[in-house]
Design an enzyme around this catalytic site. Structure first.
Site, PDB file in Angstrom:
ATOM      1  N   ASP A   1      11.240  -6.741   7.998  1.00 40.68           N
ATOM      2  CA  ASP A   1      10.852  -5.798   6.943  1.00 40.68           C
ATOM      3  C   ASP A   1      10.705  -4.381   7.499  1.00 40.68           C
ATOM      4  O   ASP A   1      10.548  -3.438   6.734  1.00 40.68           O
ATOM      5  CB  ASP A   1       9.547  -6.244   6.263  1.00 40.68           C
ATOM      6  CG  ASP A   1       8.431  -6.504   7.256  1.00 40.68           C
ATOM      7  OD1 ASP A   1       8.654  -7.301   8.187  1.00 40.68           O
ATOM      8  OD2 ASP A   1       7.343  -5.933   7.114  1.00 40.68           O
TER       9      ASP A   1
ATOM     10  N   ARG B   1       0.846  -1.207   0.000  1.00 40.10           N
ATOM     11  CA  ARG B   1       0.000   0.000   0.000  1.00 40.10           C
ATOM     12  C   ARG B   1       0.870   1.242   0.000  1.00 40.10           C
ATOM     13  O   ARG B   1       0.456   2.287   0.515  1.00 40.10           O
ATOM     14  CB  ARG B   1      -0.906   0.006   1.221  1.00 40.10           C
ATOM     15  CG  ARG B   1      -0.137  -0.111   2.531  1.00 40.10           C
ATOM     16  CD  ARG B   1      -0.985   0.308   3.690  1.00 40.10           C
ATOM     17  NE  ARG B   1      -0.333  -0.007   4.940  1.00 40.10           N
ATOM     18  CZ  ARG B   1      -0.823   0.319   6.107  1.00 40.10           C
ATOM     19  NH1 ARG B   1      -1.972   0.952   6.179  1.00 40.10           N
ATOM     20  NH2 ARG B   1      -0.188   0.011   7.208  1.00 40.10           N
TER      21      ARG B   1
ATOM     22  N   ARG C   1      15.655  -2.316   3.358  1.00 36.86           N
ATOM     23  CA  ARG C   1      15.367  -2.999   4.622  1.00 36.86           C
ATOM     24  C   ARG C   1      16.060  -4.350   4.649  1.00 36.86           C
ATOM     25  O   ARG C   1      16.395  -4.908   3.598  1.00 36.86           O
ATOM     26  CB  ARG C   1      13.859  -3.290   4.742  1.00 36.86           C
ATOM     27  CG  ARG C   1      12.962  -2.147   4.438  1.00 36.86           C
ATOM     28  CD  ARG C   1      11.666  -2.648   3.793  1.00 36.86           C
ATOM     29  NE  ARG C   1      10.855  -1.501   3.328  1.00 36.86           N
ATOM     30  CZ  ARG C   1       9.841  -1.008   4.004  1.00 36.86           C
ATOM     31  NH1 ARG C   1       9.436  -1.549   5.116  1.00 36.86           N
ATOM     32  NH2 ARG C   1       9.186   0.027   3.544  1.00 36.86           N
TER      33      ARG C   1
HETATM   34  P1  AMP Z   1       3.365  -2.907   8.015  1.00 37.28           P
HETATM   35  O1  AMP Z   1       2.613  -3.560   9.117  1.00 37.28           O
HETATM   36  O2  AMP Z   1       2.837  -1.547   7.641  1.00 37.28           O
HETATM   37  O3  AMP Z   1       4.847  -2.926   8.220  1.00 37.28           O
HETATM   38  O4  AMP Z   1       3.059  -3.809   6.720  1.00 37.28           O
HETATM   39  C1  AMP Z   1       3.440  -5.150   6.600  1.00 37.28           C
HETATM   40  C2  AMP Z   1       3.087  -5.641   5.211  1.00 37.28           C
HETATM   41  O5  AMP Z   1       1.695  -5.634   5.011  1.00 37.28           O
HETATM   42  C3  AMP Z   1       3.678  -4.821   4.076  1.00 37.28           C
HETATM   43  O6  AMP Z   1       3.966  -5.700   3.024  1.00 37.28           O
HETATM   44  C4  AMP Z   1       2.539  -3.888   3.745  1.00 37.28           C
HETATM   45  O7  AMP Z   1       2.638  -3.387   2.429  1.00 37.28           O
HETATM   46  C5  AMP Z   1       1.338  -4.799   3.907  1.00 37.28           C
HETATM   47  N1  AMP Z   1       0.089  -4.076   4.224  1.00 37.28           N
HETATM   48  C6  AMP Z   1      -0.268  -3.544   5.410  1.00 37.28           C
HETATM   49  N2  AMP Z   1      -1.480  -2.969   5.334  1.00 37.28           N
HETATM   50  C7  AMP Z   1      -1.910  -3.111   4.060  1.00 37.28           C
HETATM   51  C8  AMP Z   1      -3.091  -2.741   3.336  1.00 37.28           C
HETATM   52  N3  AMP Z   1      -4.098  -2.068   3.922  1.00 37.28           N
HETATM   53  N4  AMP Z   1      -3.163  -3.081   2.033  1.00 37.28           N
HETATM   54  C9  AMP Z   1      -2.174  -3.750   1.430  1.00 37.28           C
HETATM   55  N5  AMP Z   1      -1.051  -4.137   2.047  1.00 37.28           N
HETATM   56  C10 AMP Z   1      -0.898  -3.825   3.349  1.00 37.28           C
HETATM   57 MG    MG Z   2       6.431  -2.192   7.343  1.00 38.01          MG
END
Ligand code: AMP
Ligand code: MG
Length: 501
Positions: A270, A111, A201
């Site tokens: 990540d 996203r 990362r």
């Molecule tokens: P984060 O928790 O923000 O570090 O995200 C972890 C993973 O989940 C990453 O690959 C993000 O791109 C994906 N991700 C988190 N929220 C969304 C969303 N609403 N739509 C698509 N991908 C998401």
């Molecule tokens: Mg992240």
């Protein structure tokens, strides 16, 4: 070609694609062109009604961007993902990652998009990145969107960290999109513009190292060296030197977090950068009462990312990075493993020396001395027993030097005072120095929650006030009295933050 469609739409509306003065002078995704395997060209989603909610004027100036351009309709269109600056090509970056200890081979920017790079006024290169800009090929089941509350939280915590002198990604802007998105109920959608030394990362190395072509991880490592750790290029073993540099950068970062009582909350691989900047402030928080077992994230029921576990987790994550570099480190596998182990085993000592230096500064001490370790440990034992507020305990010690009522025992204070007396500096100077490293104002959870709730309901005043407070953490101001001190007990007992929103 969607991108051109958007630009055509904007031109029809008479909106020029922005940053005329100093274009977001984005080199066509810059050096990432060397890494086509790790980025997918992808356009941001078009959103109905962008509205500027937060803009970081100071950072915009540091980046050399024109504030009036950013505030114009054309600037807003870029910050919302409705337009891409001329010459830029947005990409979703590919990465994998260990999440809560389990390997996910394909995460990536689900996203988010890298808008491009620019060279800031200080001559350093920065990534400009949109978060919440729509689904990408990495979106899996997600909607590609971000909610206003979490984007404002990230905006605020990153800038608070920066004000505290901690390496961090920065926040340029938050815009609402005019959409309502489904979370626990409908909430306003938003896009955060994040600025970082880079978005490389540990998880990107994990992804690259598992591709069939071994040249990719090497190109990625060369890119990381050139961008972040250029001294490694001249080392006899550049990839060993790269690992050593990242170990050092992360030891320094996590030491700073620990010294501030900060809990990142989701230290997946990540979410760990190669630059050593903190990134992805989701379920993060500053702890109030001192307790090494403190966890804030509602999804971390096992407490993997508890406050006291953070140094160990950093070391664990660095081991995942080391694994990806082994084939580059030496021809002989055993020799490579031995070198990696040596660096990884040195992490606790690197961390400890960074942390101890910071502790001395917090206590107004100049020189290393025998017994420091016991002095520090015994203070934490007392804080645990007293359920003392982390931030206020340290801030209060300078007050004790000025004659305030102490919060810790006379025995510990006597030892500390004896150490200060040995160093022989003027008490007023010591206290003033302590006030420059022990914050008075941090982004306390109850204030953050209140500000985000109000903002989601359309009232930005509490958010703007709190932004002012947390970006000026050291100097007391009478009008900010309400922002001193910990949360009421009933708040502390129930509070959790949520990530992935
Ligand atoms: P984060 O928790 O923000 O570090 O995200 C972890 C993973 O989940 C990453 O690959 C993000 O791109 C994906 N991700 C988190 N929220 C969304 C969303 N609403 N739509 C698509 N991908 C998401
Ligand atoms: Mg992240």
């Amino acid at each position: 070609e969607l991108r051109f469609a958007i630009m055509a739409q904007l031109r029809e509306k008479g909106i020029e694609v922005p940053f005329a003065q100093r274009d977001i002078n984005i080199r066509q995704i810059g050096d990432l062109r060397e890494l086509p395997e790790l980025a997918v060209s992808w356009p941001p989603a078009v959103v109905p009604e962008p509205t500027l909610v937060a803009l970081n004027d100071t950072l915009a100036r540091e980046l050399g961007l024109s504030l009036s351009s950013l505030r114009s309709d054309a600037g807003l269109a870029v910050l919302a993902g409705n337009a891409v600056p001329a010459g830029a090509q947005t990409v979703a970056m590919a990465y994998a990652g260990h999440q809560f200890g389990n390997y996910s081979p394909r995460l990536g920017d689900g996203r988010a998009l890298l808008l491009g790079e620019l060279v800031a006024v200080d001559g350093r290169r920065r990534d400009v990145h949109l978060k919440g800009s729509g689904r990408t090929p990495f979106a899996r089941g997600g909607d590609g969107k971000a909610a206003l509350g979490p984007m404002l939280r990230e905006f605020m915590i990153a800038e608070a960290m920066h004000a505290l002198g901690v390496p961090t990604t920065r926040s340029l802007a938050v815009v609402t999109t005019g959409e309502q998105i489904m979370r626990e109920g409908f909430v306003p959608g938003a896009v955060l513009t994040r600025v970082a030394a880079s978005h490389l990362r540990v998880g990107m190395f994990e992804y690259a190292a598992r591709l069939p072509d071994p040249a990719v991880v090497q190109r990625l490592a060369d890119h990381a060296i050139a961008r972040h750790h250029p001294a490694a290029a001249a080392a006899e073993q550049p990839y060993v030197a790269l690992l050593a540099a990242v170990v050092d950068a992360q030891a320094a970062l996590v030491a700073r977090w620990m010294l501030l009582g900060f809990i990142h909350g989701v230290m997946n691989t990540d979410n760990m950068t190669i630059s050593g900047e903190g990134i992805d402030y989701g379920p993060c928080a500053f702890m109030d009462r001192y307790d090494p077992g403190t966890v804030f994230s509602s999804i971390d029921s096992a407490g993997r990312y508890a406050y006291g576990n953070q140094p160990g987790i950093a070391q664990w994550n660095l081991a995942r990075l080391a694994e990806t570099l082994l084939p580059l480190m030496a021809d002989d596998a055993d020799a490579a493993v031995a070198q990696a182990m040596e660096l990884l085993e040195a992490f606790p000592a690197r961390f400890r020396s960074q942390w101890a230096a910071g502790m001395r500064a917090k206590l107004g001490l100049h020189d290393e001395a025998e017994g420091d370790r016991e002095l520090f440990d015994d203070l934490f034992t007392e804080m645990t027993a007293l359920r003392a507020d982390y931030t206020d305990t340290f801030r209060g010690l300078a007050g004790v030097l000025r004659g305030d009522e102490p919060a810790v025992s006379g025995e510990w204070l006597a030892r500390w005072r004896a150490r200060l007396a040995d160093e022989g500096r003027a008490v007023a100077d010591v206290a003033a120095g302590m006030d420059e490293v022990n914050p008075l104002y941090i982004a306390r959870n109850h204030h953050v929650e209140h500000a985000l709730e109000a903002a989601s309901g359309g009232d930005l005043q509490p958010f703007e006030t709190l932004m002012g407070v947390v970006t000026h953490p050291f100097q007391r101001r009478p009008e900010w009295q309400a922002f001193e001190g910990p949360a009421p007990d009933e708040f502390a007992a129930t509070h959790r933050t949520f990530c992935g929103t």
